[in-house]
Structure formats: C-alpha cells, structure tokens
Design a protein around this motif. Structure first.
Motif, PDB file in Angstrom:
ATOM      1  N   GLU A 236       0.813  -1.220   0.000  1.00 16.73           N
ATOM      2  CA  GLU A 236       0.000   0.000   0.000  1.00 16.73           C
ATOM      3  C   GLU A 236       0.849   1.274   0.000  1.00 16.73           C
ATOM      4  N   VAL A 237       2.107   1.156  -0.406  1.00 19.09           N
ATOM      5  CA  VAL A 237       2.994   2.319  -0.463  1.00 19.09           C
ATOM      6  C   VAL A 237       2.695   3.137  -1.719  1.00 19.09           C
ATOM      7  N   ASP A 238       2.741   4.453  -1.586  1.00 21.86           N
ATOM      8  CA  ASP A 238       2.519   5.357  -2.720  1.00 21.86           C
ATOM      9  C   ASP A 238       3.848   5.579  -3.435  1.00 21.86           C
ATOM     10  N   LEU A 239       3.985   4.989  -4.646  1.00 28.50           N
ATOM     11  CA  LEU A 239       5.229   5.084  -5.415  1.00 28.50           C
ATOM     12  C   LEU A 239       5.044   5.880  -6.706  1.00 28.50           C
ATOM     13  N   ARG A 240       4.040   6.713  -6.758  1.00 30.74           N
ATOM     14  CA  ARG A 240       3.816   7.507  -7.963  1.00 30.74           C
ATOM     15  C   ARG A 240       4.960   8.497  -8.186  1.00 30.74           C
ATOM     16  N   GLU A 241       5.481   8.503  -9.412  1.00 34.55           N
ATOM     17  CA  GLU A 241       6.561   9.392  -9.829  1.00 34.55           C
ATOM     18  C   GLU A 241       7.828   9.186  -8.990  1.00 34.55           C
ATOM     19  N   THR A 242       7.968   8.011  -8.414  1.00 42.20           N
ATOM     20  CA  THR A 242       9.161   7.696  -7.624  1.00 42.20           C
ATOM     21  C   THR A 242      10.258   7.168  -8.540  1.00 42.20           C
ATOM     22  N   GLN A 243      11.487   7.643  -8.348  1.00 39.10           N
ATOM     23  CA  GLN A 243      12.615   7.184  -9.161  1.00 39.10           C
ATOM     24  C   GLN A 243      13.219   5.936  -8.515  1.00 39.10           C
ATOM     25  N   LEU A 244      13.183   4.815  -9.254  1.00 36.40           N
ATOM     26  CA  LEU A 244      13.641   3.534  -8.705  1.00 36.40           C
ATOM     27  C   LEU A 244      14.776   2.923  -9.518  1.00 36.40           C
ATOM     28  N   THR A 245      15.421   3.730 -10.359  1.00 42.27           N
ATOM     29  CA  THR A 245      16.504   3.213 -11.191  1.00 42.27           C
ATOM     30  C   THR A 245      17.619   2.631 -10.321  1.00 42.27           C
ATOM     31  N   GLY A 246      17.953   1.370 -10.572  1.00 39.60           N
ATOM     32  CA  GLY A 246      19.038   0.725  -9.831  1.00 39.60           C
ATOM     33  C   GLY A 246      18.667   0.277  -8.432  1.00 39.60           C
ATOM     34  N   ALA A 247      17.408   0.468  -8.018  1.00 39.00           N
ATOM     35  CA  ALA A 247      16.994   0.040  -6.679  1.00 39.00           C
ATOM     36  C   ALA A 247      16.900  -1.485  -6.619  1.00 39.00           C
ATOM     37  N   LYS A 248      17.257  -2.056  -5.476  1.00 34.14           N
ATOM     38  CA  LYS A 248      17.198  -3.511  -5.282  1.00 34.14           C
ATOM     39  C   LYS A 248      15.862  -3.844  -4.615  1.00 34.14           C
ATOM     40  N   LEU A 249      15.035  -4.645  -5.313  1.00 30.63           N
ATOM     41  CA  LEU A 249      13.689  -4.940  -4.834  1.00 30.63           C
ATOM     42  C   LEU A 249      13.459  -6.437  -4.639  1.00 30.63           C
ATOM     43  N   GLY A 250      14.534  -7.214  -4.586  1.00 27.35           N
ATOM     44  CA  GLY A 250      14.394  -8.667  -4.444  1.00 27.35           C
ATOM     45  C   GLY A 250      13.660  -9.036  -3.160  1.00 27.35           C
ATOM     46  N   GLY A 251      12.575  -9.800  -3.301  1.00 31.62           N
ATOM     47  CA  GLY A 251      11.827 -10.257  -2.135  1.00 31.62           C
ATOM     48  C   GLY A 251      10.940  -9.206  -1.496  1.00 31.62           C
ATOM     49  N   ALA A 252      10.863  -8.002  -2.072  1.00 35.15           N
ATOM     50  CA  ALA A 252      10.024  -6.950  -1.491  1.00 35.15           C
ATOM     51  C   ALA A 252       8.547  -7.263  -1.724  1.00 35.15           C
ATOM     52  N   ASN A 253       7.716  -6.931  -0.744  1.00 29.45           N
ATOM     53  CA  ASN A 253       6.274  -7.138  -0.852  1.00 29.45           C
ATOM     54  C   ASN A 253       5.640  -5.836  -1.305  1.00 29.45           C
ATOM     55  N   LEU A 254       5.168  -5.794  -2.572  1.00 27.32           N
ATOM     56  CA  LEU A 254       4.611  -4.576  -3.168  1.00 27.32           C
ATOM     57  C   LEU A 254       3.113  -4.713  -3.404  1.00 27.32           C
ATOM     58  N   LEU A 255       2.468  -5.648  -2.705  1.00 28.05           N
ATOM     59  CA  LEU A 255       1.040  -5.872  -2.902  1.00 28.05           C
ATOM     60  C   LEU A 255       0.262  -4.604  -2.554  1.00 28.05           C
ATOM     61  N   GLY A 256      -0.558  -4.132  -3.486  1.00 25.82           N
ATOM     62  CA  GLY A 256      -1.392  -2.956  -3.231  1.00 25.82           C
ATOM     63  C   GLY A 256      -0.662  -1.635  -3.358  1.00 25.82           C
TER      64      GLY A 256
END
Length: 259
Positions: A236-256
């Motif tokens: 349920e995190v608000d990631l609109r217009e967030t810059q994620l280039t090169g971010a490590k997201l392995g195993g992250a829970n992004l549901l919702g």
C-alpha cells in the motif's frame, strides 16, 4: 505409488514425493532439480542417491510442510527472518509472501509509544555532529521536513507517521542488518516501525531500507535510485513518480502499492 524423493538438507535427511516438491510452486529450485537433475543445478547427490543441499536442515521442515499443505507455523520474529532467507533460496514466492504477511502482522501488534523522545530542535542539534545515529530512537510524528539527514542511521527506530517531505536522506540507513545474524534469536531490536511515514519528495538515493516495514508510507516523487529495498514490506505504499533506477527490490512485498 511414487518412489520417495530423498533429500539431505545440511545433514538432515528428508523423504517426500515429487508431487509435494512440484505441485504448489512449479518454479521452485527443488522442482527444477527434479525436472533437470540435481547435477544440472550444481547440487550433488550422496551415496544413497539423496540430493544434498547445503542449507539449514532444521528450518527445511517448515519449507517442506508449506509445500505439503501451505501451512506457515507460528514462529518468533527472528525465526521468520531466517525462514525468509530459506524461502528466497528455494525460490518459493508463495512462502515469501506468507512470511512477509506474518512479519507485518507482528509489527501491527507492537505497542506504539504516543510521544517522540526528541523534538525537531533536538534533531537539528544532533545532525550538526559529524556522525549521527538515531538507532532505536522513537521519532514518531515529528516533522523533519526539508532537513539534511544524509547518512543518518535510523535502524531499529520508530518513525511512524514521521514527516520527511523534501528531506535529504541520501544513504540514510533504515534497515536492521542484525536480522541476518544466525546468532540473534530474541527480538531485542524489534522496535523498528516505519509505517505511514511521509517521505514525499525525499532524497533516498542509496538508502539502506533492507527488511524495513514501510506499509502505507508516502514515497511519491521521492528519489530511491540505488536504494536497497530487498525484503522490504511495501504494501500500500505510494510510489507515484518515484525514481527507482538501480533500486534492489528482491523479495520486497509490493502488494497494493500505488504506481
């Protein structure tokens, strides 16, 4: 009747079936081993034909029980963190999600202290020092907007509903690396709560948020380039217009999550 599949996990012997190892999650490492052979995946076999995996044999019983019936046992928080590493190794996204749900529920049950331990003025005085640490400090509800908090250590702290809008959090540390230690068995440092934090437009370039609980946090317009978000709880995190280039997201829970 299927012949039993023999497994040797870190010296602990297990017997199961091919159906158990493949039906619940056909993309897992163990399913791939059965389809292509242990040798094809660099896993040796013992003299009795068992596939040998150099992982925690005791924790594997929880992995096997989940494969059998989808059950996740009630464990201490530190054990959930260790089991999460096993689930990631065996490539079991369903189990990973279940564990992250349990970790999130554990966090939700933590008693929240109503008042922060420091004021905004106290924080400003602290960040004038050469090296700043707020490890284990409760900063809940404080308005820290627009402050230069680069390289500050917030590990184990509580920043629930803390406002970081437009703050500079370059290389700030939010995750708790002690979760990786096999010697750590008691949730001594389980104080960290980052839920609902307002990080709108914040500079989080290279920040360490590994394993952090950021459920419902506002990250819209923030810079997370190169940040470590592995195994972070980002529901349920608000990631609109967030810059994620090169971010490590392995195993992250992004549901919702809002993107």
């Amino acid at each position: 009747m299927q012949p039993p599949v023999l497994l040797n996990i870190g010296g602990s012997r297990y017997e199961t079936t091919a159906d158990t190892l493949t039906q619940r999650d056909p993309g897992s490492l163990l399913a791939a081993v059965l389809s292509g052979g242990a040798g094809a995946h660099g896993l040796p076999t013992t003299e009795d034909g068992a596939v040998f995996v150099d992982r925690d044999g005791e924790l594997f019983r929880h992995v096997l029980n989940w494969l059998r019936d989808g059950a996740v046992p009630a464990l201490a928080d530190a054990e959930y963190r260790q089991l999460l590493q096993e689930a990631e190794y065996y490539r079991l996204p369903g189990l990973i999600d279940c564990i992250n749900e349990r970790i999130g529920d554990w966090d939700d049950k933590l008693e929240r202290t109503s008042e922060a331990e420091l004021t905004r003025k106290d924080v400003i005085k602290c960040i004038q020092a050469d090296k700043v640490r707020f490890r284990g400090v409760n900063l809940s509800g404080l308005d820290l907007s627009k402050l230069d908090l680069s390289e500050v250590d917030f590990s184990c702290g509580c920043i629930e509903e803390t406002k970081f809008s437009l703050a500079n959090l370059h290389k700030a540390k939010f995750g708790e690396q002690i979760f990786k230690s096999l010697l750590w068995t008691e949730p001594t440092f389980k104080v960290q709560t980052y839920k609902s934090a307002d990080l709108t437009g914040a500079n989080l370039t290279g920040a360490n948020l590994e394993g952090a609980n950021l459920k419902g946090a506002k990250l819209s317009g923030s810079n997370l380039q190169g940040a470590n978000l592995q195994r972070a709880y980002l529901r349920e995190v608000d990631l609109r217009e967030t810059q994620l280039t090169g971010a490590k997201l392995g195993g992250a829970n992004l549901l919702g999550a809002i993107r």
